[in-house]
Design a protein around this motif. Structure first.
Motif, short mmCIF file in Angstrom:
data_model
loop_
_atom_site.label_atom_id
_atom_site.label_comp_id
_atom_site.label_asym_id
_atom_site.label_seq_id
_atom_site.Cartn_x
_atom_site.Cartn_y
_atom_site.Cartn_z
N ASN A 1 40.26 38.28 43.03
CA ASN A 1 40.36 39.06 44.26
C ASN A 1 39.96 40.52 44.09
OD1 ASN A 1 41.46 36.85 45.82
ND2 ASN A 1 43.37 37.14 44.68
N ILE A 2 39.24 40.84 43.02
CA ILE A 2 38.74 42.19 42.81
C ILE A 2 37.22 42.13 42.64
CG2 ILE A 2 38.81 44.21 41.28
CD1 ILE A 2 41.63 43.48 40.52
N ASN A 3 36.52 43.04 43.29
CA ASN A 3 35.05 43.10 43.22
C ASN A 3 34.41 41.78 43.68
OD1 ASN A 3 32.71 44.68 42.59
ND2 ASN A 3 32.44 43.47 40.73
N ASN A 4 35.03 41.17 44.69
CA ASN A 4 34.53 39.91 45.26
C ASN A 4 34.45 38.80 44.22
OD1 ASN A 4 34.13 41.03 47.88
ND2 ASN A 4 32.21 41.95 47.16
N GLY A 5 35.31 38.86 43.20
CA GLY A 5 35.34 37.82 42.18
C GLY A 5 34.24 37.92 41.14
N GLU A 6 33.41 38.98 41.22
CA GLU A 6 32.31 39.15 40.27
C GLU A 6 32.75 40.00 39.08
OE1 GLU A 6 28.93 40.73 42.23
OE2 GLU A 6 28.79 39.11 43.71
N SER A 7 32.18 39.72 37.91
CA SER A 7 32.50 40.47 36.70
C SER A 7 32.03 41.91 36.84
CB SER A 7 31.84 39.82 35.48
OG SER A 7 32.30 38.49 35.31
N PHE A 8 32.77 42.82 36.20
CA PHE A 8 32.39 44.24 36.22
C PHE A 8 32.71 44.86 34.87
CE2 PHE A 8 36.74 43.84 37.72
CZ PHE A 8 37.42 44.82 37.02
N PRO A 9 31.98 45.91 34.49
CA PRO A 9 32.24 46.57 33.20
C PRO A 9 33.63 47.19 33.20
CG PRO A 9 30.10 47.21 34.09
CD PRO A 9 30.82 46.49 35.19
N ASN B 1 40.45 37.39 33.58
CA ASN B 1 39.91 37.12 32.24
C ASN B 1 39.03 38.28 31.77
OD1 ASN B 1 41.08 34.48 32.20
ND2 ASN B 1 39.38 33.78 33.49
N GLY B 2 38.88 38.39 30.46
CA GLY B 2 38.04 39.43 29.88
C GLY B 2 37.06 38.84 28.88
N LEU B 3 35.98 39.56 28.65
CA LEU B 3 34.95 39.14 27.70
C LEU B 3 34.40 40.38 27.01
CD1 LEU B 3 33.08 36.91 26.52
CD2 LEU B 3 31.54 37.36 28.44
#
Length: 270
Positions: free
Chosen positions: A247-255, A213-215
């Motif tokens: 499954n990317i960045n331990n499931g945490e949001s990133f810029p 998902n994106g925001l």
């Protein structure tokens, strides 16, 4: 002698028709439709080696071509309800036939403008969209590796909802000030899995991507002078653009790559 080439592309054949209809002075209706036949070449590597004028290897590997039909129908109406209120509303239908799958959606859109005073107006909009082409980008290397790939039987189309609210006012000295905020959510965006690369064509690209998902949200301030020999504008945006994958960045949001927290533009004409 060794050489490696990577090729990717899209070929489209399209036809569309658009109509304008004015049933009354306060109504401006637009409607139409079209069809596009896509041929996607998501990526293929051509490897060539030669030794002492003898060709040792010449091979092509990569993803298979994807063919799809995309259709759309739309209708919208510009309505002037009163001297102060103007509304545009409509709907967009789209369909995408790929393989044995047919994706489709109805996307409502509405925008409105309200004249608060002679020199000040309030604007608001809400839009839903669905897109059947994904931008697959590799942010780990400094090469132009952005690829456009289609929704398939295994990769869902991406969708979004965006709302915006803004105010515009005329100021002395021929200046115009606009302040607008927006908020956008995105579903089914894709990204390479950790460790995956477009250069490895032994596996199809569909098996190397993750869906998430994106925001995106922000506030824009725009001061403009259009008249006179000395004109231009100053713009400032405070914004964020994020992605979240299980499954990317331990499931945490990133810029995301388009994230620009502070963006300033200054243009001066004389």
């Amino acid at each position: 002698i060794y050489s490696l080439k990577f090729n990717s592309g899209i070929t489209d054949f399209a036809a569309r028709m658009d109509f304008d209809y004015v049933p009354a002075p306060n109504h401006y209706v637009r409607f139409g439709g079209g069809n596009t036949y896509h041929t996607f070449k998501p990526g293929a590597s051509v490897y060539h080696s030669q030794n002492d004028n003898v060709t040792g290897l010449d091979s092509t590997t990569g993803s298979t071509d994807v063919k799809a039909h995309e259709i759309f129908l739309y209708a919208e109406d510009d309505i002037r309800i009163s001297k102060k209120v103007k509304v545009n509303f409509g709907a967009h239908y789209s369909g995408f036939a790929v393989g044995s799958e047919y994706y489709h959606s109805i996307q409502p859109r509405i925008s409105a403008r309200y004249l608060m005073t002679k020199n000040m107006s309030l604007k608001a909009s809400f839009t839903t969209m669905q897109q059947y082409i994904h931008l697959l980008t590799n942010s780990n290397i400094g090469l132009p590796t952005d690829l456009w790939v289609p929704a398939t039987e295994n990769v869902l189309p991406q969708s979004s909802m965006q709302s915006a609210l803004g105010i515009s006012t005329a100021l002395p000295l021929g200046l115009n000030l606009t302040i607008e905020g927006y908020y956008k959510t995105m579903n089914n965006v894709i990204e390479y899995k950790d460790g995956a690369s477009f250069m490895n064509t032994s596996d199809d690209w569909e098996n190397k991507v993750e869906s998430g998902n994106g925001l995106a949200y922000g506030l824009e301030v725009f001061l403009e002078k259009r008249v006179g020999v000395f004109n231009g504008w100053i713009g400032y945006t405070l914004a964020r653009s994020e992605r979240t994958f299980e499954n990317i960045n331990n499931g945490e949001s990133f810029p995301y790559k388009y994230d620009r927290t502070h963006d300033v533009s200054v243009v001066v004409n004389y």
